[in-house]
Write an enzyme that holds these catalytic residues in place. Structure first.
Site, PDB file in Angstrom:
ATOM      1  N   GLU A 107      14.058  -2.250   8.058  1.00 37.85           N
ATOM      2  CA  GLU A 107      14.215  -3.638   7.648  1.00 37.85           C
ATOM      3  C   GLU A 107      14.330  -3.755   6.144  1.00 37.85           C
ATOM      4  O   GLU A 107      13.769  -2.956   5.402  1.00 37.85           O
ATOM      5  CB  GLU A 107      13.013  -4.458   8.138  1.00 37.85           C
ATOM      6  CG  GLU A 107      12.956  -4.508   9.642  1.00 37.85           C
ATOM      7  CD  GLU A 107      11.851  -5.375  10.183  1.00 37.85           C
ATOM      8  OE1 GLU A 107      11.943  -5.781  11.338  1.00 37.85           O
ATOM      9  OE2 GLU A 107      10.887  -5.653   9.452  1.00 37.85           O
ATOM     10  N   CYS A 120      13.765  -6.329  -1.173  1.00 36.86           N
ATOM     11  CA  CYS A 120      12.700  -5.402  -0.791  1.00 36.86           C
ATOM     12  C   CYS A 120      13.308  -4.439   0.219  1.00 36.86           C
ATOM     13  O   CYS A 120      13.817  -4.870   1.256  1.00 36.86           O
ATOM     14  CB  CYS A 120      11.552  -6.200  -0.179  1.00 36.86           C
ATOM     15  SG  CYS A 120      10.203  -5.192   0.447  1.00 36.86           S
ATOM     16  N   CYS A 127       6.522   5.344   8.666  1.00 41.92           N
ATOM     17  CA  CYS A 127       5.772   5.827   7.510  1.00 41.92           C
ATOM     18  C   CYS A 127       4.690   6.767   8.001  1.00 41.92           C
ATOM     19  O   CYS A 127       4.099   6.539   9.052  1.00 41.92           O
ATOM     20  CB  CYS A 127       5.142   4.648   6.755  1.00 41.92           C
ATOM     21  SG  CYS A 127       4.303   5.142   5.216  1.00 41.92           S
ATOM     22  N   CYS A 131      -1.948   3.946   6.747  1.00 48.25           N
ATOM     23  CA  CYS A 131      -2.911   2.959   6.247  1.00 48.25           C
ATOM     24  C   CYS A 131      -3.220   1.980   7.388  1.00 48.25           C
ATOM     25  O   CYS A 131      -2.300   1.405   7.970  1.00 48.25           O
ATOM     26  CB  CYS A 131      -2.344   2.221   5.035  1.00 48.25           C
ATOM     27  SG  CYS A 131      -1.887   3.350   3.693  1.00 48.25           S
ATOM     28  N   CYS A 134      -1.730  -1.688   7.637  1.00 44.29           N
ATOM     29  CA  CYS A 134      -0.282  -1.857   7.482  1.00 44.29           C
ATOM     30  C   CYS A 134       0.417  -1.629   8.818  1.00 44.29           C
ATOM     31  O   CYS A 134       0.197  -0.612   9.474  1.00 44.29           O
ATOM     32  CB  CYS A 134       0.244  -0.869   6.445  1.00 44.29           C
ATOM     33  SG  CYS A 134       2.048  -0.847   6.309  1.00 44.29           S
ATOM     34  N   GLY A 182       7.952   2.580   4.685  1.00 45.46           N
ATOM     35  CA  GLY A 182       7.968   3.938   4.166  1.00 45.46           C
ATOM     36  C   GLY A 182       7.236   4.135   2.862  1.00 45.46           C
ATOM     37  O   GLY A 182       6.898   3.184   2.163  1.00 45.46           O
ATOM     38  N   GLU A 183       6.975   5.405   2.553  1.00 44.62           N
ATOM     39  CA  GLU A 183       6.351   5.795   1.292  1.00 44.62           C
ATOM     40  C   GLU A 183       7.455   6.405   0.428  1.00 44.62           C
ATOM     41  O   GLU A 183       7.897   7.545   0.685  1.00 44.62           O
ATOM     42  CB  GLU A 183       5.215   6.798   1.564  1.00 44.62           C
ATOM     43  CG  GLU A 183       4.722   7.573   0.358  1.00 44.62           C
ATOM     44  CD  GLU A 183       4.328   6.698  -0.845  1.00 44.62           C
ATOM     45  OE1 GLU A 183       3.729   5.619  -0.654  1.00 44.62           O
ATOM     46  OE2 GLU A 183       4.653   7.103  -1.982  1.00 44.62           O
ATOM     47  N   LEU A 240      -3.729   0.581  -4.594  1.00 48.23           N
ATOM     48  CA  LEU A 240      -5.094   1.089  -4.750  1.00 48.23           C
ATOM     49  C   LEU A 240      -5.999   0.578  -3.616  1.00 48.23           C
ATOM     50  O   LEU A 240      -6.588   1.351  -2.891  1.00 48.23           O
ATOM     51  CB  LEU A 240      -5.642   0.701  -6.127  1.00 48.23           C
ATOM     52  CG  LEU A 240      -6.795   1.554  -6.614  1.00 48.23           C
ATOM     53  CD1 LEU A 240      -6.380   3.003  -6.818  1.00 48.23           C
ATOM     54  CD2 LEU A 240      -7.403   1.006  -7.901  1.00 48.23           C
ATOM     55  N   HIS A 241      -6.137  -0.698  -3.510  1.00 45.68           N
ATOM     56  CA  HIS A 241      -6.843  -1.374  -2.409  1.00 45.68           C
ATOM     57  C   HIS A 241      -8.357  -1.151  -2.368  1.00 45.68           C
ATOM     58  O   HIS A 241      -9.052  -1.794  -1.575  1.00 45.68           O
ATOM     59  CB  HIS A 241      -6.252  -1.037  -1.034  1.00 45.68           C
ATOM     60  CG  HIS A 241      -4.774  -1.290  -0.929  1.00 45.68           C
ATOM     61  ND1 HIS A 241      -4.176  -2.432  -1.413  1.00 45.68           N
ATOM     62  CD2 HIS A 241      -3.757  -0.542  -0.411  1.00 45.68           C
ATOM     63  CE1 HIS A 241      -2.871  -2.367  -1.172  1.00 45.68           C
ATOM     64  NE2 HIS A 241      -2.595  -1.239  -0.581  1.00 45.68           N
ATOM     65  N   ASN A 315      -2.029  -9.653   5.052  1.00 46.53           N
ATOM     66  CA  ASN A 315      -1.234 -10.194   6.140  1.00 46.53           C
ATOM     67  C   ASN A 315      -1.773  -9.569   7.400  1.00 46.53           C
ATOM     68  O   ASN A 315      -1.556  -8.376   7.625  1.00 46.53           O
ATOM     69  CB  ASN A 315       0.189  -9.681   5.964  1.00 46.53           C
ATOM     70  CG  ASN A 315       1.140 -10.796   5.827  1.00 46.53           C
ATOM     71  OD1 ASN A 315       1.038 -11.787   6.524  1.00 46.53           O
ATOM     72  ND2 ASN A 315       2.077 -10.613   4.938  1.00 46.53           N
ATOM     73  N   CYS A 358       4.559  -8.388   3.187  1.00 45.26           N
ATOM     74  CA  CYS A 358       4.058  -7.026   2.967  1.00 45.26           C
ATOM     75  C   CYS A 358       3.418  -6.439   4.201  1.00 45.26           C
ATOM     76  O   CYS A 358       2.541  -7.024   4.806  1.00 45.26           O
ATOM     77  CB  CYS A 358       3.009  -7.018   1.875  1.00 45.26           C
ATOM     78  SG  CYS A 358       3.535  -7.889   0.436  1.00 45.26           S
TER      79      CYS A 358
HETATM   80  N1  SAH Z   1       4.162   3.038   0.863  1.00 47.92           N
HETATM   81  C1  SAH Z   1       4.267   2.198  -0.296  1.00 47.92           C
HETATM   82  C2  SAH Z   1       5.063   0.922  -0.038  1.00 47.92           C
HETATM   83  C3  SAH Z   1       4.379   0.118   1.018  1.00 47.92           C
HETATM   84  S1  SAH Z   1       4.532  -1.607   1.172  1.00 47.92           S
HETATM   85  C4  SAH Z   1       2.880   1.831  -0.769  1.00 47.92           C
HETATM   86  O1  SAH Z   1       1.932   2.006  -0.027  1.00 47.92           O
HETATM   87  O2  SAH Z   1       2.731   1.382  -1.900  1.00 47.92           O
HETATM   88  C5  SAH Z   1       4.063  -2.365  -0.311  1.00 47.92           C
HETATM   89  C6  SAH Z   1       2.644  -2.891  -0.390  1.00 47.92           C
HETATM   90  O3  SAH Z   1       2.250  -3.712   0.705  1.00 47.92           O
HETATM   91  C7  SAH Z   1       1.622  -1.772  -0.476  1.00 47.92           C
HETATM   92  O4  SAH Z   1       0.738  -2.055  -1.517  1.00 47.92           O
HETATM   93  C8  SAH Z   1       0.921  -1.899   0.850  1.00 47.92           C
HETATM   94  O5  SAH Z   1      -0.375  -1.342   0.817  1.00 47.92           O
HETATM   95  C9  SAH Z   1       0.919  -3.378   1.053  1.00 47.92           C
HETATM   96  N2  SAH Z   1       0.611  -3.781   2.425  1.00 47.92           N
HETATM   97  C10 SAH Z   1       0.819  -3.073   3.549  1.00 47.92           C
HETATM   98  N3  SAH Z   1       0.388  -3.760   4.622  1.00 47.92           N
HETATM   99  C11 SAH Z   1      -0.102  -4.925   4.179  1.00 47.92           C
HETATM  100  C12 SAH Z   1      -0.678  -6.054   4.814  1.00 47.92           C
HETATM  101  N4  SAH Z   1      -0.810  -6.098   6.141  1.00 47.92           N
HETATM  102  N5  SAH Z   1      -1.063  -7.084   4.043  1.00 47.92           N
HETATM  103  C13 SAH Z   1      -0.896  -7.043   2.707  1.00 47.92           C
HETATM  104  N6  SAH Z   1      -0.360  -6.004   2.042  1.00 47.92           N
HETATM  105  C14 SAH Z   1       0.033  -4.954   2.772  1.00 47.92           C
END
Ligand code: SAH
Length: 369
Positions: A107, A120, A127, A131, A134, A182-183, A240-241, A315, A358
């Site tokens: 997508e 985007c 991926c 995580c 996600c 994806g990463e 980072l999270h 989300n 996201c």
């Molecule tokens: N693999 C890359 C790109 C991923 S998407 C990465 O991890 O950075 C981009 C961002 O959206 C990342 O920071 C990811 O952690 C975040 N993300 C993924 N799922 C999410 C969700 N359910 N709610 C909010 N952010 C989310």
């Protein structure tokens, strides 16, 4: 989104077809001359693809008809077809689900803001980073995308924008973020190739400024260092999270390999080499990582560094108990960071209604997002 039968097609093996967006200008000329054509035809093709944004041979009237078919067959194969398109925010956010040559699905999301359009894009089908918050992470990795498969997502958005298909009149893509499926740093070569095509001057590429391209990563340290050595001006975003290893080990499982300190040190090396501010992504999850003590911990890690925090209200993904923070907790988290002198913004939650926000881009993985 409704269930899509195509989602269940088993991906075939094999490589995506070669496309001119996989090649630099010199390589394109070599392919063209190998086909018995003068080298300048490669530049004509590039101009059609990157500058005029044509989407079929019929419009390439400066190429003789027989030559046109041979060259487009060799360098402009169809890479993906749209399966589904969803819009929200009065049409200014648009998600497209693409089917690739082997049935894999990815997508892309186009977002129009006042004065700018951001694409985007996905860098992988699925991926492998797993995580748990996600949606894409849940079903694992299908495969890496080729450079051209990444570029084509941007070019498709650029075509729509140029033709005025997005409310607000004809426009141009100003920013590209690798925040789809994806990463990106796990598909380093193809992603760097795509960054080059996106930022090479027209007609060799799309001509965006490197600093308007953001590569977002879970923190693959060797690949961040490689990006530092590549000496580009792209914006690096680090997901980072959590400020502490104990929690980050669970939210971003690759943290068991590269710890918070190692990831941030690599980010600071990137900032020092490029002068670019690092974007620290922090998905705020209710009662998981949104406590005041974690805001203080994060502030301590970032104080005095070339960084800003992008808070992303979580989300919620289907089947997960996790949800976004209470508004008061979110406000307090942001307040603590700002009071400590750490620049902090809260990301808007565009595209939520179409699962285009996201971490929601999971249709390719499960067909149920
Ligand atoms: N693999 C890359 C790109 C991923 S998407 C990465 O991890 O950075 C981009 C961002 O959206 C990342 O920071 C990811 O952690 C975040 N993300 C993924 N799922 C999410 C969700 N359910 N709610 C909010 N952010 C989310």
């Amino acid at each position: 989104m409704s269930a899509l039968p195509l989602v269940f097609d088993a991906p075939r093996r094999g490589k995506p077809p070669r496309h001119l967006a996989d090649l630099d200008a010199q390589e394109r000329r070599e392919v063209v001359t190998a086909l018995g054509q003068p080298a300048y035809r490669a530049d004509q093709l590039s101009r059609h693809y990157f500058a005029r944004l044509v989407d079929g041979p019929a419009q390439m009237t400066d190429l003789p008809a027989d030559v046109r078919d041979r060259l487009t067959g060799a360098l402009l194969p169809t890479l993906m077809s749209p399966v589904h398109q969803l819009t929200c925010d009065s049409g200014t956010t648009r998600k497209t689900l693409w089917r690739l040559f082997d049935g894999a699905l990815v997508e892309s999301v186009l977002m129009r803001y006042p004065g700018r359009i951001t694409m985007c894009v996905s860098s992988q089908a699925g991926c492998g980073m797993a995580c748990p918050f996600c949606a894409t992470g849940q079903a694992g990795l299908t495969r890496n995308l080729s450079t051209a498969e990444i570029v084509e997502q941007v070019v498709a958005g650029a075509r729509s924008a140029a033709r005025g298909e997005v409310p607000g009149g004809p426009g141009r893509i100003g920013n590209v973020v690798f925040m789809g499926m994806g990463e990106p740093l796990a598909n380093y070569r193809a992603v760097i190739g795509a960054v080059r095509r996106i930022t090479d001057a027209a007609p060799d590429g799309l001509g965006l400024a490197q600093r308007h391209v953001t590569v977002s990563t879970v923190g693959l340290v060797p690949a961040i260092d490689r990006l530092t050595e590549a000496a580009m001006q792209v914006t690096l975003a680090v997901s980072l999270h959590a400020p502490d290893d104990e929690l980050r080990d669970t939210l971003v499982p690759v943290n068991t390999r590269w710890k918070v300190d190692e990831v941030l040190d690599a980010a600071w090396r990137y900032a020092a080499a490029t002068g670019r501010r690092i974007s620290i992504e922090y998905a705020l999850i209710r009662d998981v990582n949104d406590q005041a003590e974690r805001a203080h911990g994060l502030a301590k890690l970032l104080q005095g560094q070339l960084a800003h925090v992008n808070v992303i209200p979580l989300n919620p993904t289907p089947g997960s108990a996790w949800t976004a923070s209470r508004p008061a907790d979110e406000r307090e988290f942001v307040r603590i960071l700002r009071a400590a002198g750490v620049a902090t913004t809260v990301r808007d939650t565009r595209g939520r209604e179409i699962d285009g926000a996201c971490g929601q881009l999971a249709a390719g993985a499960s067909g149920t997002a």
